[in-house]
Scaffold this active site. Structure first.
Site, PDB file in Angstrom:
ATOM      1  N   ARG A  88      22.853  70.615  81.230  1.00  0.00           N
ATOM      2  CA  ARG A  88      21.487  70.129  80.948  1.00  0.00           C
ATOM      3  C   ARG A  88      20.436  71.201  81.238  1.00  0.00           C
ATOM      4  O   ARG A  88      19.387  71.233  80.596  1.00  0.00           O
ATOM      5  CB  ARG A  88      21.234  68.857  81.765  1.00  0.00           C
ATOM      6  CG  ARG A  88      20.008  68.040  81.330  1.00  0.00           C
ATOM      7  CD  ARG A  88      20.009  66.688  82.029  1.00  0.00           C
ATOM      8  NE  ARG A  88      18.944  65.801  81.604  1.00  0.00           N
ATOM      9  CZ  ARG A  88      17.842  65.547  82.323  1.00  0.00           C
ATOM     10  NH1 ARG A  88      17.689  66.114  83.492  1.00  0.00           N
ATOM     11  NH2 ARG A  88      16.935  64.705  81.875  1.00  0.00           N
ATOM     12  N   ILE A 124      12.617  64.862  77.611  1.00  0.00           N
ATOM     13  CA  ILE A 124      14.055  64.616  77.604  1.00  0.00           C
ATOM     14  C   ILE A 124      14.261  63.425  78.557  1.00  0.00           C
ATOM     15  O   ILE A 124      13.674  63.393  79.634  1.00  0.00           O
ATOM     16  CB  ILE A 124      14.802  65.890  78.064  1.00  0.00           C
ATOM     17  CG1 ILE A 124      16.313  65.742  78.025  1.00  0.00           C
ATOM     18  CG2 ILE A 124      14.395  66.340  79.438  1.00  0.00           C
ATOM     19  CD1 ILE A 124      17.030  67.077  78.330  1.00  0.00           C
ATOM     20  N   SER A 125      15.046  62.436  78.128  1.00  0.00           N
ATOM     21  CA  SER A 125      15.196  61.215  78.929  1.00  0.00           C
ATOM     22  C   SER A 125      15.987  61.473  80.211  1.00  0.00           C
ATOM     23  O   SER A 125      16.721  62.449  80.313  1.00  0.00           O
ATOM     24  CB  SER A 125      15.935  60.140  78.131  1.00  0.00           C
ATOM     25  OG  SER A 125      15.294  59.932  76.904  1.00  0.00           O
ATOM     26  N   LYS A 126      15.828  60.544  81.164  1.00  0.00           N
ATOM     27  CA  LYS A 126      16.621  60.592  82.398  1.00  0.00           C
ATOM     28  C   LYS A 126      18.106  60.543  82.059  1.00  0.00           C
ATOM     29  O   LYS A 126      18.498  59.795  81.158  1.00  0.00           O
ATOM     30  CB  LYS A 126      16.358  59.327  83.222  1.00  0.00           C
ATOM     31  CG  LYS A 126      15.066  59.244  83.922  1.00  0.00           C
ATOM     32  CD  LYS A 126      15.053  57.906  84.631  1.00  0.00           C
ATOM     33  CE  LYS A 126      13.770  57.689  85.388  1.00  0.00           C
ATOM     34  NZ  LYS A 126      13.864  56.544  86.285  1.00  0.00           N
ATOM     35  N   PHE A 180      10.016  55.224  76.222  1.00  0.00           N
ATOM     36  CA  PHE A 180      10.298  56.384  75.369  1.00  0.00           C
ATOM     37  C   PHE A 180       9.005  56.838  74.695  1.00  0.00           C
ATOM     38  O   PHE A 180       8.046  56.072  74.621  1.00  0.00           O
ATOM     39  CB  PHE A 180      11.322  56.018  74.293  1.00  0.00           C
ATOM     40  CG  PHE A 180      12.753  56.036  74.778  1.00  0.00           C
ATOM     41  CD1 PHE A 180      13.560  57.134  74.548  1.00  0.00           C
ATOM     42  CD2 PHE A 180      13.276  54.953  75.467  1.00  0.00           C
ATOM     43  CE1 PHE A 180      14.864  57.155  75.005  1.00  0.00           C
ATOM     44  CE2 PHE A 180      14.590  54.972  75.923  1.00  0.00           C
ATOM     45  CZ  PHE A 180      15.390  56.078  75.688  1.00  0.00           C
TER      46      PHE A 180
END
Ligand code: SAH
Length: 245
Positions: free
Chosen positions: A65, A91-93, A237
């Site tokens: 990541r 960028i999402s968790k 989001f």
């Protein structure tokens, strides 16, 4: 200052161990940040939070990541946090990404077939999907991010990932029908084009507006008997927008 990107070799640049076969120019290399150990720790945390699909966990270990976030943020890459990726997007968790991938794969034996991702962003989730699907079509409406993802993924050499610049609200008809469609941006409703481009037996996992600024995660299953909607937990989001930028 925080947004400045130190050049490789700069004295105070964060240091990242070199990983076999996936070195990316521009990312400083060296000793210090033990990323395999950090990914393992992230995995233990995700497992404790209930992520159990071994395919999803394996993908999360395989994809680094930290290669997808700004150099100034690499030390947060394996934290349970969303991170800025530029152009006002995030960028999402990891636990949200893992949850969505698990839902996408639910009931699947082995790899999924063709998958459409709406919202390539930095390309992290597309890289994860490359481990979980036969072919990945990932579409992004912001040209700068589309190009950034292309740069991020180049050195990973993932021949089954196809990056597209376009309006994902229209889906991508040329790749249809899809075994699964996953969206990283939430709109007022799930576009009809996605439902049309989904194969019978396929699934859409997407955030959707639940009134005001609230969003929920929704699943749409396309069965021989018809379309089935399932509403899940609240999520947060970036908005799904039409047109190009
Ligand atoms: N999966 C991404 C997350 C990116 S955030 C990652 O791993 O980095 C969501 C992305 O959706 C943003 O980059 C945003 O520009 C994009 N997006 C929003 N509306 C879109 C649309 N209609 N078509 C394509 N991409 C869209």
């Amino acid at each position: 200052m925080a947004a400045a990107k130190p050049a490789a070799g700069q004295p105070n640049a964060p240091v990242i161990p070199r990983m076999g076969g996936s070195a990316k120019s521009g990312v400083p290399q060296g000793l210090g940040l033990d990323s395999p150990a950090l990914r393992q720790r992230m995995l233990q945390r995700l497992a404790a939070q209930g992520v159990s699909d071994p395919h999803v966990l394996a993908a999360l270990v395989a994809v680094e990541r930290h290669r997808f976030v700004d150099t100034a943020l690499v030390n947060q890459a394996y934290e349970d946090t969303s991170l800025p990726i530029g152009w006002g997007q995030t960028i999402s968790k990891p636990n949200v990404v893992a949850r969505m991938l698990e839902l996408l794969r639910q009931g699947a034996v082995g790899r999924l077939g063709r998958v459409l991702e709406v919202g390539t962003g930095c390309g992290y989730q597309a890289a994860l999907l490359s481990h979980l699907a036969g072919e990945v079509y990932s579409i992004e409406r912001i040209r700068g991010l589309h190009e950034r993802a292309r740069g991020n993924l180049r050195s990973l050499r993932l021949p089954n990932v196809h990056l597209l610049f376009g309006d994902g609200m229209l889906g991508f008809a040329k790749g249809a029908p899809y075994a699964a469609i996953i969206a990283a941006a939430g709109g007022e409703s799930v576009p009809q084009s996605w439902i049309d481009q989904l194969a019978v037996g396929g699934r859409i996992v997407a955030p959707m507006s639940a009134g005001g600024s609230k969003q929920v995660l929704v699943i749409i299953d396309k069965t021989a008997q018809g379309i089935q909607h399932t509403v899940l937990e609240p999520v947060q989001f970036v908005p799904l927008k039409s047109g190009l930028a």
